[in-house]
Design a protein around this motif. Structure first.
Motif, PDB file in Angstrom:
ATOM      1  N   ASP A  44       0.854  -1.201   0.000  1.00 21.24           N
ATOM      2  CA  ASP A  44       0.000   0.000   0.000  1.00 21.24           C
ATOM      3  C   ASP A  44       0.894   1.257   0.000  1.00 21.24           C
ATOM      4  O   ASP A  44       0.667   2.192  -0.765  1.00 21.24           O
ATOM      5  CB  ASP A  44      -0.908   0.035   1.242  1.00 21.24           C
ATOM      6  N   GLU A  67      -4.695   7.937   1.123  1.00 22.14           N
ATOM      7  CA  GLU A  67      -5.148   7.153   2.276  1.00 22.14           C
ATOM      8  C   GLU A  67      -4.044   6.931   3.302  1.00 22.14           C
ATOM      9  O   GLU A  67      -4.268   7.115   4.490  1.00 22.14           O
ATOM     10  CB  GLU A  67      -5.693   5.794   1.826  1.00 22.14           C
ATOM     11  N   GLU A  68      -2.864   6.515   2.855  1.00 25.04           N
ATOM     12  CA  GLU A  68      -1.838   6.116   3.827  1.00 25.04           C
ATOM     13  C   GLU A  68      -1.045   7.288   4.387  1.00 25.04           C
ATOM     14  O   GLU A  68      -0.663   7.260   5.539  1.00 25.04           O
ATOM     15  CB  GLU A  68      -0.875   5.075   3.209  1.00 25.04           C
ATOM     16  N   ASP A  85      -6.374   6.365  -3.518  1.00 17.95           N
ATOM     17  CA  ASP A  85      -6.316   5.100  -2.773  1.00 17.95           C
ATOM     18  C   ASP A  85      -5.381   4.199  -3.571  1.00 17.95           C
ATOM     19  O   ASP A  85      -5.723   3.732  -4.665  1.00 17.95           O
ATOM     20  CB  ASP A  85      -7.707   4.471  -2.631  1.00 17.95           C
ATOM     21  N   LEU A  87      -4.275   1.220  -3.079  1.00 13.99           N
ATOM     22  CA  LEU A  87      -4.683  -0.190  -3.172  1.00 13.99           C
ATOM     23  C   LEU A  87      -6.030  -0.306  -2.479  1.00 13.99           C
ATOM     24  O   LEU A  87      -6.114  -0.294  -1.249  1.00 13.99           O
ATOM     25  CB  LEU A  87      -3.619  -1.091  -2.514  1.00 13.99           C
ATOM     26  N   ASP A  88      -7.073  -0.329  -3.270  1.00 11.48           N
ATOM     27  CA  ASP A  88      -8.423  -0.442  -2.712  1.00 11.48           C
ATOM     28  C   ASP A  88      -8.835  -1.897  -2.774  1.00 11.48           C
ATOM     29  O   ASP A  88      -8.927  -2.478  -3.860  1.00 11.48           O
ATOM     30  CB  ASP A  88      -9.399   0.437  -3.509  1.00 11.48           C
ATOM     31  N   THR A  90      -7.449  -4.064   0.004  1.00  9.72           N
ATOM     32  CA  THR A  90      -6.237  -4.673   0.559  1.00  9.72           C
ATOM     33  C   THR A  90      -6.505  -6.082   1.090  1.00  9.72           C
ATOM     34  O   THR A  90      -5.687  -6.984   0.898  1.00  9.72           O
ATOM     35  CB  THR A  90      -5.661  -3.779   1.690  1.00  9.72           C
TER      36      THR A  90
HETATM   37 CA    CA Z   1      -6.538   1.321   0.465  1.00  7.15          CA
END
Ligand code: CA
Ligand code: IPD
Ligand code: CA
Length: 269
Positions: A44, A67-68, A85, A87-88, A90
């Motif tokens: 991610d 997001e992160e 995002d 990696l949507d 995860t």
């Molecule tokens: Ca994500």
């Protein structure tokens, strides 16, 4: 293609390359838990860094909401903000369940204007520019034409890390289930919304989403001729995180089923 969309596609493909490489060795991944049922891996972070680097190389003054890593840049300096995002889905990714995506939206004065949702496993690239339509790879997208709920395949997302809405969610689920042809919960909100744009589902609903889960997917839907809104049908979904979407015939029928359940634990925006 709009030049800003071209850059977003480049960023999404770079992230997709990182995700695909990591998917070959899932056992080697370091995974941590952000909250109950909320996992994050080094993939991610690496995918997000690649996206942000690519975007800022081209547009150093744009601001970012990812997001992160959260917000960066001064929104006062630029009218443009990228919502990411990396990696949507995860949880799917970590299980080798091939339904996950990279989601990138460009907001101009808080309105989504460019959108990319990329499924790196299937190499499916969903794109949209405001006013110029939505595409899957090179094909123009249109939402489905079904007009009876009884014929419809509907997507959803279950509550999974925050359960304050669960009673209302279950009541809505019970109400919708016998009225439709089928319900699916694949597990990547961004990709699920892209599926509505592609006519693979006729409608979708989920509560408690974040802007990065849905900003790109919502533009794909409206550019494919669909409707998106809050549970009461108003356009406040990006603020509330509650989203109902569908082709124009089905959207209204879904709101009719969902809206009587508002007002208990589920609040209107
Ligand atoms: Ca994500
Ligand atoms: C999640 C996925 C999932 C949805 C959740 C999201 P993540 O995103 O989109 O389908 O039900 O609400 O948070 O955490 O995998 O990026
Ligand atoms: Ca997400």
């Amino acid at each position: 293609m709009h030049p800003m969309l071209t850059i977003a596609v480049k960023a999404a493909r770079r992230a997709g390359g990182i995700i695909n490489r990591a998917a070959q060795n899932l056992d080697l991944l370091h995974v941590s838990r952000k909250a109950h049922s909320d996992f994050v891996s080094e993939v991610d972070g690496a995918a997000e860094d690649a996206v942000i680097r690519t975007l800022l190389e081209a547009y150093p003054n744009h601001s970012i909401l990812a997001e992160e890593s959260g917000a960066q840049g001064d929104p006062a300096k630029s009218e443009y903000q990228w919502v990411i995002d990396p990696l949507d889905g995860t949880t799917n990714f970590l299980h080798g369940f091939p339904h996950y995506s990279v989601s990138i939206a460009l907001m101009h004065k808080n309105i989504p204007t460019q959108a990319v949702v990329y499924n790196p496993f299937a190499n499916e690239l969903f794109t949209a520019s405001r006013g110029r339509g939505a595409y899957l790879n090179d094909h123009r997208l249109r939402v489905s034409k079904r007009n009876q709920l009884a014929d419809c395949l509907i997507g959803t997302g279950f509550p999974f890390r925050e359960f304050s809405n669960v009673e209302s969610y279950m009541a809505i689920f019970r109400d919708i289930m016998p009225k439709v042809a089928g319900i699916r919960r694949p597990g990547s909100a961004a990709l699920d919304l892209a599926f509505v744009a592609a006519g693979r589902y006729d409608g979708f609903w989920e509560f408690g989403l974040s802007p990065w889960d849905m900003a790109a997917g919502c533009l794909l839907i409206t550019e494919a001729g669909g409707l998106v809104g809050d549970m009461d049908g108003n356009a406040t979904h990006l603020q509330s995180g509650n989203v109902v979407a569908g082709n124009p015939k089905i959207f209204g029928q879904m709101i009719q089923v969902i809206s009587p359940h508002l007002g208990r634990d589920l609040k209107m925006s």
